[in-house]
Design an enzyme around this catalytic site. Structure first.
Site: not given
Length: 387
Positions: A35, A286
């Site tokens: 992110k 991720s």
């Protein structure tokens, strides 16, 4: 500020999946997830437009990323998070200087509150996925893959709101059209398959899932259009398979990966991504922001399912020394005692009997059965193994 995260080979996963597989360890990125790429790109694009501060809504990883990016630029940051957000992710955002407020039960609730705060306070709103600057920032991961993996054949990407898979797909397929990009969602919260089929945003009901980082019930308008154009296909994995994938990564790759980050590995282990045609398949891990308590719970579940942690229920005479004899027998079989409890209610017992419940660590299903057989052969009445 972005760390170029490593690509790690995985012989075990390659053997299980039937092709060459590597892991893009974005769980080792600063703030613990991909992110940060999008957050830094968005604040850079805003420039002086974020001088009054930024605000966002997030389940956790995006909150940390925006807080980090805001601190780096010297601006204030406010974050709205669902009441169900993991404590560790909220605390991490606070430590990075963000002011955290809890609202509602879903990411949508948090985003609505963040938009309202942005309007009232003159703050810059930073969307976690439905923003072209954020998508472009996430695409930097795809550019890294093109340099790190010359024979890149396909990329398997976790999908929540769709910003990561959109950015990666545009970056990878623009340079290498033959490469496949496959998105993965978890079955308890998978809005993209229905939305892609309908050609419009179709929301799903939120559900409890171990993959909280991708529990987004409504696709973005931008990301839905991008995924429809650039992503080859979307697959859906069961929640339990995600827990198994987390343990697989912990045991075999020595990587701590949160549920959302492990869905791609779950897809490969479940046979949902055929690896024909040669080349390397890269699975994007991720994020790695998982509560220690959740990690322990997942590990215990795996031990129970594999027979390495069992509950043995047996009746013994209610007199001194009886328990010691049973424990000695169990010890002779090589089982490790983790817990013991006397049970005298809710079970049919003779007045001079008691039941004991032993939590044992064993070497697997065969060893667990051997322990129970030894207890049975010693004359204990109907010992039962519970898993």
């Amino acid at each position: 500020m972005i760390r170029e995260t490593p690509v790690v080979s995985s012989r075990t996963l390659s053997e299980r999946a039937g092709g060459t597989v590597a892991l893009k360890a974005e769980n080792l990125q600063r703030t613990g997830s991909f992110k940060l790429r999008g957050a830094l790109a968005k604040l850079a694009a805003l420039g002086d437009g974020c001088a009054a501060g930024v605000v966002t809504g997030s389940a956790g990883n995006h909150a940390q990323a925006v807080a980090y990016a805001a601190r780096a630029r010297g601006v204030a940051c406010e974050v709205f998070m669902p009441e169900t957000a993991p404590i560790a992710k909220a605390e991490a955002a606070v430590q990075l200087g963000a002011r955290v407020s809890y609202v509602g039960l879903t990411v949508d609730d948090a985003l609505a509150a963040a938009r309202e705060r942005a309007t009232e306070g003159g703050l810059a709103f930073v969307h976690p996925f439905d923003d072209p600057d954020v998508v472009a920032g996430q695409g930097s991961l795809g550019l890294e893959l093109l340099e790190q993996v010359p024979d890149l054949a396909r990329v398997v990407v976790p999908v929540g709101g769709g910003g990561l898979v959109s950015g990666i797909a545009i970056a990878v397929k623009s340079a290498k059209p033959s490469a496949e990009v496959i998105g993965v969602q978890v079955d308890t919260c998978a809005p993209f398959p229905g939305s892609l089929l309908a050609g419009k945003v179709v929301a799903v009901e939120s559900a409890v899932t171990i993959a909280d980082g991708i529990a987004v019930k409504r696709p973005g308008e931008l990301t839905l259009a991008l995924i429809s154009e650039w992503v080859d296909r979307m697959v859906v994995v069961p929640d339990d398979a995600v827990a198994d994938a987390m343990v697989f990564l912990l045991e075999r790759a020595k990587l701590v990966v949160e549920g959302a980050g492990a869905v791609g590995v779950a897809a490969l282990l479940g046979g949902l991504v055929p690896l024909g045609g040669g080349g390397t398949t890269v699975v994007v891990l991720s994020g790695g922001n998982v509560d220690a308590g959740m990690l322990a719970q997942v590990a215990r579940r795996h031990e129970s399912q594999s027979g390495r942690r069992i509950v043995l229920l047996a009746r013994i005479p209610d007199r001194p020394g009886s328990l010691a004899q049973l424990l000695a027998l169990v010890g002779e079989q090589g089982a490790n005692l983790l817990d013991v409890e006397h049970i005298r209610e809710g079970i049919d017992l003779h007045v001079r009997e008691t039941a004991v419940q032993l939590v044992l660590e064993t070497r697997g299903v065969a060893h667990a059965s051997a322990v129970a057989d030894a207890v049975r052969a010693a004359g204990y009445d109907e010992p039962r193994v519970l898993r």
